[in-house]
Design an enzyme around this catalytic site. Sequence first.
Site, short mmCIF file in Angstrom:
data_model
loop_
_atom_site.label_atom_id
_atom_site.label_comp_id
_atom_site.label_asym_id
_atom_site.label_seq_id
_atom_site.Cartn_x
_atom_site.Cartn_y
_atom_site.Cartn_z
N ASP A 3 -50.90 -60.52 -61.90
CA ASP A 3 -50.57 -60.50 -60.49
C ASP A 3 -51.48 -59.46 -59.81
OD1 ASP A 3 -47.36 -60.99 -58.85
OD2 ASP A 3 -49.38 -60.84 -58.02
N GLU A 18 -41.59 -60.59 -50.57
CA GLU A 18 -41.56 -59.69 -51.72
C GLU A 18 -40.57 -58.54 -51.50
OE1 GLU A 18 -46.27 -60.55 -52.54
OE2 GLU A 18 -45.26 -59.13 -53.84
C1 GLC Z 1 -48.52 -61.25 -54.73
C2 GLC Z 1 -47.40 -61.98 -55.44
C3 GLC Z 1 -47.84 -63.24 -56.14
C4 GLC Z 1 -49.02 -63.87 -55.41
C5 GLC Z 1 -50.19 -62.91 -55.48
C6 GLC Z 1 -51.40 -63.43 -54.71
O1 GLC Z 1 -48.37 -59.86 -54.87
O2 GLC Z 1 -46.59 -61.23 -56.34
O3 GLC Z 1 -46.71 -64.12 -56.17
O4 GLC Z 1 -49.38 -65.10 -56.03
O5 GLC Z 1 -49.86 -61.61 -55.01
O6 GLC Z 1 -51.11 -63.52 -53.35
#
Ligand code: GLC
Length: 616
Positions: free
Chosen positions: A312, A509
């Site tokens: 991530d 988030e």
């Molecule tokens: C974010 C998320 C993830 C996402 C990634 C790219 O922090 O946790 O779900 O796909 O970054 O945007």
Amino acid sequence: MRWRLLCLIGLGLFIVGACGAPAAPPIATAVVNQAATMSIAERVEALLQRMTLAEKIGQMTLIEKNSLTPDQVRELAIGGILSGGGGYPTTENSPQAWAAMVNTFQQAALESRLGIPIIYGADGVHGHNNLYGAVIFPHNIGLGAANDPLLMEQIGRVTAIEMAATGVLWNYAPGVMVPQDVRWGRAYEGYAERPDHVATLASAFLRGLQAADVVAPQRVIGTPKHFLGDGGTAWGSSKTENYALDQGETIGDEAWLRAVHLPPYQAVIDAGAQVVMASYSSWQGTKMHASSYWLTEVLKGEMGFTGFIVSDWAAIDQIDPDYYRAVVTAINAGIDMNMVPYDARRFIDTLTRAVQAGEVSEERINDAVRRILTVKMTMGLFEHPFAATELIGQIGSPAHRELARTAVAKSLVLLKNEQQLLPLAKSIPHLFIGGQAANDPGMQAGGWTIEWQGKTGPIIPATTILEGIQAAVAPQTVVEYDRYGRFSGDPGADDAVCIAVVGELPYAEGRGDSAQLSLPPTEQRALQRMEEACARLVVVLVTGRPLLITDSLPKWDALVVAWLPGSEGAGVADVLFGDRPFTGRLPVTWPRSLDQLPLGSGTGEPLFPYGFGLQP
Ligand code: GLC
């Protein structure tokens, strides 16, 4: 076989060298041309043998699109580029600008020594939601209430078309979290609180998204996320920003993780998942990104996952304050591609140093690159690396919007209906509509819409819930709207009905982690005014999760939860006025009080149980 390809490559190199013609490097051509006679595995091996360590590590590098130039893509042999939440082109947010942005990076990649195409990714968690004009579907919690696998497959197909048209062939979706605490800011990204429910819908979405005939002759790749246990963390266990749940410590022993959080991953692997994203969360004190047990022994070994694991966003950095140690730990644990996402050279230099020091083996690097190249070849990226711009005309099309409107209607859950007030007659003489959420495309779409956190106001082309109601009622019906619930007419009259459409402000988030599960103050005040003034009051909640409404519920004659419906708000009126039936059922338990969270806590019955939904 292999010697033939190598000779071809050598000959190609000689020709290019001799003529100096800036043609696409022979390796890409050679790989494509061998598709008829060599298996993907054989072509991957032939390519791997040609690669330097720097080129291999370049393929393991995923960079945010504002953080590098096309020249750096070529020089560093970068494997992937992404748009994070809100990562639309700086020039303009249009399909053409997206396609031009992606194609520019892609052309640079094809001009590298080996000519391996990049894979460009973005979060299409409810449609191609960073793109202005894309159809915005209900967020997953609403689709969990609809619980219709065929609908999910259709949504996956439409999402693939709208993303591929702009060159984004890698979707960081579906979320396969199994939310156990609806205070979580990502609860709406989950389909349901039960693993089998999640597994069924996520698999269906992935089958639609990755179907070979949707974008053909290439395809879009999904990314089930976040492995493992992201939806089961303990309140107060997060160490990120001021998050309470998100990125925290997952509750439960191994048996619990295997029973609740793991099953959806086996389902999506069986449905063809080729990329999985690791979770920021931890278990028993170990970051998932650092867990060779879960990433390698379980996911790749026991479950037979042959694709690649992507980190991530800067998640590797959280493993250890010493970046070198963090990188060594994550790559050895089984991370194959690092969503860095900013400093490509720092990651590449660090991992190179680790390999040269023998702390990360060449075999581990080869395994990661083999997995990445296999996915790229499987999805047709070598043959068709550019945006499928012939599909641009379908973006936001009436057909796509009609599908989303159907999804909205199927997602609504009827929780209370005194005297069978709903469905309403279209000939009602007077309708009084209140609440900001009735007339705010940004609120009805929620987070992950144009901007990472979403945004209130007219941020997308949409039909608001109010517009849907106005279109549904008879010409003679008088509709009065006031977001604050202050009306000039008499909402208490015998021939009047009130509809309070109130909701949460957008979030994403951990910034959405909530200790209160309450409406914003302005929406609470609007609702209170209508509770006092209206004779008959229908409440429609626009929310990413159950809210604590126990004390207010007796003041309402009817209650509908519309979740976060997205761009097609008319789907709400379709059901309120009886054009479509109420069929939705709760995908999550609706708590009576905070002490009933996380799921299974506290005493007494919930306000509404999982699976509840009235059908008048
Ligand atoms: C974010 C998320 C993830 C996402 C990634 C790219 O922090 O946790 O779900 O796909 O970054 O945007």
